[in-house]
Design an enzyme around this catalytic site. Structure first.
Site, PDB file in Angstrom:
ATOM      1  N   MET A  47       0.862  -1.225  -0.058  1.00 54.08           N
ATOM      2  CA  MET A  47       0.054  -0.119   0.092  1.00 54.08           C
ATOM      3  C   MET A  47       0.994   1.224   0.055  1.00 54.08           C
ATOM      4  O   MET A  47       0.541   2.332   0.480  1.00 54.08           O
ATOM      5  CB  MET A  47      -1.057  -0.046   1.211  1.00 54.08           C
ATOM      6  CG  MET A  47      -1.865  -1.158   1.123  1.00 54.08           C
ATOM      7  SD  MET A  47      -3.238  -0.949   2.076  1.00 54.08           S
ATOM      8  CE  MET A  47      -2.853  -0.658   3.752  1.00 54.08           C
ATOM      9  N   ALA A 106       4.043   3.673   1.214  1.00 51.48           N
ATOM     10  CA  ALA A 106       4.555   4.166   2.104  1.00 51.48           C
ATOM     11  C   ALA A 106       6.082   3.391   2.587  1.00 51.48           C
ATOM     12  O   ALA A 106       5.780   2.770   3.809  1.00 51.48           O
ATOM     13  CB  ALA A 106       3.718   4.496   3.497  1.00 51.48           C
ATOM     14  N   HIS A 131       9.018   1.107   3.690  1.00 52.71           N
ATOM     15  CA  HIS A 131      10.045   1.071   4.666  1.00 52.71           C
ATOM     16  C   HIS A 131      10.913  -0.017   4.389  1.00 52.71           C
ATOM     17  O   HIS A 131      10.638  -0.745   3.393  1.00 52.71           O
ATOM     18  CB  HIS A 131       9.583   1.205   5.967  1.00 52.71           C
ATOM     19  CG  HIS A 131       8.619   0.181   6.342  1.00 52.71           C
ATOM     20  ND1 HIS A 131       8.905  -1.172   6.116  1.00 52.71           N
ATOM     21  CD2 HIS A 131       7.369   0.061   6.518  1.00 52.71           C
ATOM     22  CE1 HIS A 131       7.615  -1.986   6.374  1.00 52.71           C
ATOM     23  NE2 HIS A 131       6.737  -1.150   6.744  1.00 52.71           N
ATOM     24  N   GLY A 177      11.232  -3.056   5.466  1.00 54.99           N
ATOM     25  CA  GLY A 177      10.351  -4.181   5.606  1.00 54.99           C
ATOM     26  C   GLY A 177      10.069  -4.364   4.062  1.00 54.99           C
ATOM     27  O   GLY A 177      10.229  -5.577   3.514  1.00 54.99           O
ATOM     28  N   HIS A 178       9.443  -3.399   3.255  1.00 57.28           N
ATOM     29  CA  HIS A 178       9.061  -3.535   1.987  1.00 57.28           C
ATOM     30  C   HIS A 178      10.257  -3.940   0.892  1.00 57.28           C
ATOM     31  O   HIS A 178      10.154  -4.847   0.167  1.00 57.28           O
ATOM     32  CB  HIS A 178       8.208  -2.485   1.398  1.00 57.28           C
ATOM     33  CG  HIS A 178       7.038  -2.060   2.215  1.00 57.28           C
ATOM     34  ND1 HIS A 178       6.781  -1.100   2.832  1.00 57.28           N
ATOM     35  CD2 HIS A 178       5.724  -2.703   2.178  1.00 57.28           C
ATOM     36  CE1 HIS A 178       5.591  -0.946   3.375  1.00 57.28           C
ATOM     37  NE2 HIS A 178       4.904  -2.035   3.035  1.00 57.28           N
ATOM     38  N   GLN A 201     -10.367  -2.547   2.556  1.00 61.16           N
ATOM     39  CA  GLN A 201      -9.729  -3.273   3.665  1.00 61.16           C
ATOM     40  C   GLN A 201      -9.795  -2.385   4.966  1.00 61.16           C
ATOM     41  O   GLN A 201      -9.347  -2.814   6.015  1.00 61.16           O
ATOM     42  CB  GLN A 201      -8.390  -3.965   3.551  1.00 61.16           C
ATOM     43  CG  GLN A 201      -7.209  -3.066   3.408  1.00 61.16           C
ATOM     44  CD  GLN A 201      -6.000  -3.598   2.727  1.00 61.16           C
ATOM     45  OE1 GLN A 201      -5.938  -4.271   1.553  1.00 61.16           O
ATOM     46  NE2 GLN A 201      -4.857  -3.870   3.871  1.00 61.16           N
ATOM     47  N   GLY A 252       4.858  -9.597   3.963  1.00 63.03           N
ATOM     48  CA  GLY A 252       5.769  -9.683   5.218  1.00 63.03           C
ATOM     49  C   GLY A 252       4.820 -10.539   6.444  1.00 63.03           C
ATOM     50  O   GLY A 252       3.858 -10.568   6.332  1.00 63.03           O
ATOM     51  N   SER A 265       4.538   1.308   8.267  1.00 62.86           N
ATOM     52  CA  SER A 265       4.042   2.366   7.880  1.00 62.86           C
ATOM     53  C   SER A 265       3.502   3.317   8.678  1.00 62.86           C
ATOM     54  O   SER A 265       3.585   4.248   8.979  1.00 62.86           O
ATOM     55  CB  SER A 265       3.068   2.197   6.461  1.00 62.86           C
ATOM     56  OG  SER A 265       3.836   1.601   5.522  1.00 62.86           O
ATOM     57  N   ARG A 266       2.647   2.400   9.845  1.00 67.31           N
ATOM     58  CA  ARG A 266       2.031   3.368  10.766  1.00 67.31           C
ATOM     59  C   ARG A 266       2.717   3.801  11.902  1.00 67.31           C
ATOM     60  O   ARG A 266       2.243   4.512  12.720  1.00 67.31           O
ATOM     61  CB  ARG A 266       0.729   2.528  11.318  1.00 67.31           C
ATOM     62  CG  ARG A 266      -0.194   2.033  10.354  1.00 67.31           C
ATOM     63  CD  ARG A 266      -1.430   1.183  10.900  1.00 67.31           C
ATOM     64  NE  ARG A 266      -2.795   1.459   9.942  1.00 67.31           N
ATOM     65  CZ  ARG A 266      -2.999   0.468   9.286  1.00 67.31           C
ATOM     66  NH1 ARG A 266      -2.257  -0.451   9.214  1.00 67.31           N
ATOM     67  NH2 ARG A 266      -4.127   0.654   8.430  1.00 67.31           N
TER      68      ARG A 266
END
Ligand code: PAF
Length: 287
Positions: free
Chosen positions: A41, A43, A45, A47-48, A72, A158, A197-198
């Protein structure tokens, strides 16, 4: 030259329509190349980016999708506030050599008259499913659409969204979608906080509190391995997280890792969701 045109010039293709995506995929197939897909989605970081790196281990080319999927999010959730960082995302994906980004509009994905819903029973029910009714229907619907549009050889997700990963595995198996679903371990920062992202919603003070989440989970896993009973360990964990200063714990549970049902003798996973200010953080560890 706008951003999209400039990046296309450098070899990264930005695909805005399903027909362009299908044509690009056909050309790749005709060239005899395999494809890994990384649905996101945005944003982005680290991890992506790890998903993209692992994608290159799996296939010749990597396609990332960036789509903040409205179906979602519940009406009271953070769809409008969800971070959108297109320019930075483009830079990061370009730097890794990603071949293409699928970046559709909402009307491209959900045109007028769209009424179909993919709902996965069982594994979608507890935990996130109980606290975010309809969330996994939105995820399963959009992921099945993305996979059927791109028909990748592999798709990477992830492990931070552990339950989502199990839902997607179940859904692709049940619908016979010919793709290998690969889970990629959680990327954590130097204090062990799972990248998300949050995390952008956290103040400096809240960040310190947030770090208690992973420490508690790892300590709980140790206690279970040392033979302590699940109920005692679960109560201890709830107390730790409350004392750390979280506003609310949605759940902290020790579950079967694949079915997410109550523990059995197989592999276990500890999963948590807790609220802190504007952020709702989730994390999980293996036992
Ligand atoms: O994990 C996410 O970012 C989303 O849930 C996904 C899988 C891209 C579907 O919108």
């Amino acid at each position: 030259m706008n951003d999209i045109a400039r990046k296309q010039d450098q070899g990264l293709v930005v695909l805005r329509t399903i027909s362009d995506l299908r044509a690009w995929r056909e050309r790749l197939r005709a060239a005899g190349k395999t494809l890994a897909m990384v649905p996101t989605m945005g944003a982005l970081h680290d991890g992506h980016l790890e998903l993209v790196r692992q994608g290159f281990e799996k296939a010749d080319a990597v396609l990332a999708s960036i789509f903040v999927n409205p179906t979602q999010f519940a009406p009271h959730e953070d769809l409008d506030a969800y971070p959108r960082t297109w320019d930075a995302d483009l830079e990061k994906l370009t730097a890794l050599g990603t071949q293409a980004i699928f970046y559709p509009s909402v009307s491209e994905m959900y045109p007028d008259g769209f009424v179909t819903n993919v709902s996965v029973g069982g594994v979608s029910g507890p935990l996130e499913g109980a606290h975010r009714p309809g969330h996994f229907d939105g995820v399963a619907t959009v992921v099945s659409k993305l996979l059927l549009m791109a028909l990748p050889d592999a798709a990477l997700f992830g492990e931070k969204d552990w339950q989502q990963l199990q839902v997607i595995k179940r859904m692709t198996a049940d619908l016979n979608i010919p793709v290998e679903i690969c889970g990629v371990p959680i990327v954590r920062d130097e204090n062990g906080l799972a990248l998300s992202s949050r995390n952008a919603y956290l103040s400096a003070e809240q960040y310190k509190i947030a770090c208690a989440l992973n420490k508690t989970l790892f300590a709980m896993a140790e206690k279970i391995r040392a033979g302590q009973d699940h109920e005692t360990v679960q109560r201890w964990g709830v107390n730790e997280i409350e004392q750390a200063g979280f506003d609310k714990i949605d759940y902290l549970e020790i579950r079967d890792a694949a079915s997410l049902s109550m523990p059995c003798d197989k592999a276990l996973r500890i999963l948590v969701a807790a609220k802190l200010g504007k952020a709702r953080l989730i994390d999980n560890v293996a036992v």
